[in-house]
Design an enzyme around this catalytic site. Structure first.
Site, PDB file in Angstrom:
ATOM      1  N   ASP A   1       1.255  -1.312   0.003  1.00  0.00           N
ATOM      2  CA  ASP A   1      -0.212  -0.045  -0.023  1.00  0.00           C
ATOM      3  C   ASP A   1       1.153   1.420  -0.027  1.00  0.00           C
ATOM      4  O   ASP A   1       1.505   1.780   0.799  1.00  0.00           O
ATOM      5  CB  ASP A   1      -0.707  -0.327   0.635  1.00  0.00           C
ATOM      6  CG  ASP A   1      -1.827   0.682   1.176  1.00  0.00           C
ATOM      7  OD1 ASP A   1      -1.755   2.173   0.014  1.00  0.00           O
ATOM      8  OD2 ASP A   1      -2.698   0.848   1.999  1.00  0.00           O
TER       9      ASP A   1
ATOM     10  N   ASP B   1      -2.714   7.110  -3.389  1.00  0.00           N
ATOM     11  CA  ASP B   1      -2.827   5.776  -2.452  1.00  0.00           C
ATOM     12  C   ASP B   1      -3.815   4.851  -3.157  1.00  0.00           C
ATOM     13  O   ASP B   1      -4.893   4.791  -3.803  1.00  0.00           O
ATOM     14  CB  ASP B   1      -4.323   6.568  -1.474  1.00  0.00           C
ATOM     15  CG  ASP B   1      -3.618   5.665  -0.537  1.00  0.00           C
ATOM     16  OD1 ASP B   1      -3.578   4.946  -0.778  1.00  0.00           O
ATOM     17  OD2 ASP B   1      -4.698   5.934   0.785  1.00  0.00           O
TER      18      ASP B   1
ATOM     19  N   HIS C   1     -11.714   6.889   1.042  1.00  0.00           N
ATOM     20  CA  HIS C   1     -11.576   8.165   1.917  1.00  0.00           C
ATOM     21  C   HIS C   1     -11.660   9.351   1.009  1.00  0.00           C
ATOM     22  O   HIS C   1     -10.894   9.120  -0.396  1.00  0.00           O
ATOM     23  CB  HIS C   1     -10.541   8.435   2.633  1.00  0.00           C
ATOM     24  CG  HIS C   1      -9.235   7.436   2.503  1.00  0.00           C
ATOM     25  ND1 HIS C   1      -8.376   8.132   1.860  1.00  0.00           N
ATOM     26  CD2 HIS C   1      -8.696   6.582   2.578  1.00  0.00           C
ATOM     27  CE1 HIS C   1      -7.500   7.765   1.735  1.00  0.00           C
ATOM     28  NE2 HIS C   1      -7.614   6.830   1.741  1.00  0.00           N
TER      29      HIS C   1
ATOM     30  N   HIS D   1      -6.933  11.278   4.416  1.00  0.00           N
ATOM     31  CA  HIS D   1      -8.097  10.842   4.754  1.00  0.00           C
ATOM     32  C   HIS D   1      -9.181  12.427   4.744  1.00  0.00           C
ATOM     33  O   HIS D   1      -8.760  12.902   6.229  1.00  0.00           O
ATOM     34  CB  HIS D   1      -7.849  10.222   5.513  1.00  0.00           C
ATOM     35  CG  HIS D   1      -7.677   9.291   5.990  1.00  0.00           C
ATOM     36  ND1 HIS D   1      -8.219   7.786   6.758  1.00  0.00           N
ATOM     37  CD2 HIS D   1      -6.132   8.590   4.767  1.00  0.00           C
ATOM     38  CE1 HIS D   1      -7.588   6.444   5.888  1.00  0.00           C
ATOM     39  NE2 HIS D   1      -6.307   7.307   5.526  1.00  0.00           N
TER      40      HIS D   1
ATOM     41  N   GLU E   1     -10.806   1.179  -1.620  1.00  0.00           N
ATOM     42  CA  GLU E   1     -10.220   0.792  -0.987  1.00  0.00           C
ATOM     43  C   GLU E   1     -10.687  -0.770  -0.305  1.00  0.00           C
ATOM     44  O   GLU E   1     -10.485  -0.988   1.410  1.00  0.00           O
ATOM     45  CB  GLU E   1      -9.147   0.937  -0.192  1.00  0.00           C
ATOM     46  CG  GLU E   1      -9.127   2.033   1.092  1.00  0.00           C
ATOM     47  CD  GLU E   1      -8.545   2.201   1.682  1.00  0.00           C
ATOM     48  OE1 GLU E   1      -7.204   1.324   2.618  1.00  0.00           O
ATOM     49  OE2 GLU E   1      -8.244   3.574   2.122  1.00  0.00           O
TER      50      GLU E   1
ATOM     51  N   GLU F   1      -6.989  -1.506  -3.761  1.00  0.00           N
ATOM     52  CA  GLU F   1      -6.777   0.101  -3.630  1.00  0.00           C
ATOM     53  C   GLU F   1      -6.486   0.508  -5.038  1.00  0.00           C
ATOM     54  O   GLU F   1      -5.320   0.703  -5.007  1.00  0.00           O
ATOM     55  CB  GLU F   1      -6.218   1.006  -2.638  1.00  0.00           C
ATOM     56  CG  GLU F   1      -6.390   2.110  -2.421  1.00  0.00           C
ATOM     57  CD  GLU F   1      -5.725   3.190  -1.236  1.00  0.00           C
ATOM     58  OE1 GLU F   1      -5.283   1.720  -0.762  1.00  0.00           O
ATOM     59  OE2 GLU F   1      -6.473   4.081  -0.587  1.00  0.00           O
TER      60      GLU F   1
HETATM   61 MN    MN Z   1      -5.683   5.135   1.360  1.00  0.00          MN
HETATM   62 MN    MN Z   2      -3.826   2.782   1.189  1.00  0.00          MN
END
Ligand code: MN
Ligand code: MN
Length: 297
Positions: free
Chosen positions: A91, A102, A164, A172, A197, A280
């Site tokens: 990640d 992200d 998010h 976030h 995600e 994600e």
């Molecule tokens: Mn994330």
């Molecule tokens: Mn992530």
């Protein structure tokens, strides 16, 4: 034409470029995940790729494995190598002047295929969620699609980990994208950037806090009174970072003094000690649906 409520970032090029670099770093991490590879070395390779390609890591590479769901990053002296059969989540985040991407994917280390169903459940949940994105549309449609796809594999989404919204220097931001239906009546807005995600598990479908890990974040601006601390805040703002990145002795000492100004993230582990796969992407909510910013092809 943009609708009056559209939220497109002015520097969309930065968001797209950060997305491309993050996607490439994710793929590099997956390709390097072999038995015997140190998690520390893997994190450094992935973060180095981001730095070498015109971006900065938006957070420390999260290399959670097996029943660890999220927020494991190795320390500077982490001795643990990956083992055959580990289920590793790669990640990663990249940012360019606060424009953040992200993205994550899961690999079973060493070429075994015991957990293909988990890996596919997360990936198919992500694909279904992305297909459900509509400008002005309900977030719950995304959540419902994710949940149905994970259930179709006979597995559970983790209900207390969510996607998010993302804003400049804010990983976030205000909105959550749940992986289970029925948790939100909010809507997506055209021009918004969101991370979707799904986490799929063969456990109970929720997380518990494990030990505190090596990821921290400034809660607020510490001000200028302590120059080394001010330099750290200038570098990381309110983005997550790790002591592994703080090699200057004065800054490392400042970090030690600043514990109360920092939020420390616990490692999230599956509450039933089930194993966990994650997928994600960061997407732009476009006029006709999602534009995936972290795709590599
Ligand atoms: Mn994330
Ligand atoms: Mn992530």
């Amino acid at each position: 034409m943009k609708s009056p409520t559209s939220r497109y970032p002015a520097d969309l090029d930065h968001w797209r470029a950060a997305g491309r670099v993050a996607g490439e770093a994710r793929e590099l991490g997956l390709s390097l995940a072999r038995p015997g590879m140190l998690r520390r070395e893997l994190a450094e390779r992935v973060e180095g790729y981001i730095r070498d390609h015109g971006a900065a890591p938006a957070f420390p590479a999260n290399l959670s494995r097996n029943s660890e769901a999220a927020h494991y990053t190795p320390s500077a002296d982490d001795p643990e190598p990956l083992q055959a059969g580990d289920l590793l989540k790669v990640d990663v985040g990249a940012h360019i002047e606060g424009a953040i991407a992200d993205t994550a994917a899961t690999v079973e280390v060493g070429g075994t295929h015991r957990y293909d169903n988990l890996v596919r459940a997360a990936r198919e949940g992500l694909e279904a969620g992305i297909r459900a994105v509509r400008p002005g549309g309900p977030i719950d449609a995304v959540s419902r699609a994710v949940e149905a796809a994970v259930h179709a594999r006979g597995l559970k989404p983790i209900r207390d980990l969510t996607g998010h919204s993302i804003e400049r220097y804010l990983l976030h931001a205000g909105k959550s994208i749940p992986n289970v239906a029925g948790f939100t009546d909010r809507r997506l807005e055209e021009g918004e950037v969101v991370a979707i995600e799904p986490f799929a598990t063969n456990g109970v479908g929720s997380i518990a806090n494990g030990p505190f890990g090596h990821i921290v974040r400034f809660r607020s601006d510490p001000g200028a009174a302590d120059p080394a601390l001010a330099a750290l805040f200038h570098r990381f703002r309110t983005l997550p970072f790790t002591a592994r990145w703080v090699t200057d002795p004065a800054e490392a000492a400042a970090l030690g003094r600043a514990r109360r100004l920092l939020q420390t993230y616990p490692v999230f582990v599956e509450a039933g000690r089930g194993w966990v796969a994650q997928a994600e992407h960061t997407v732009l909510v476009g006029a006709s649906g999602a534009e995936v910013l972290t795709a590599t092809r």
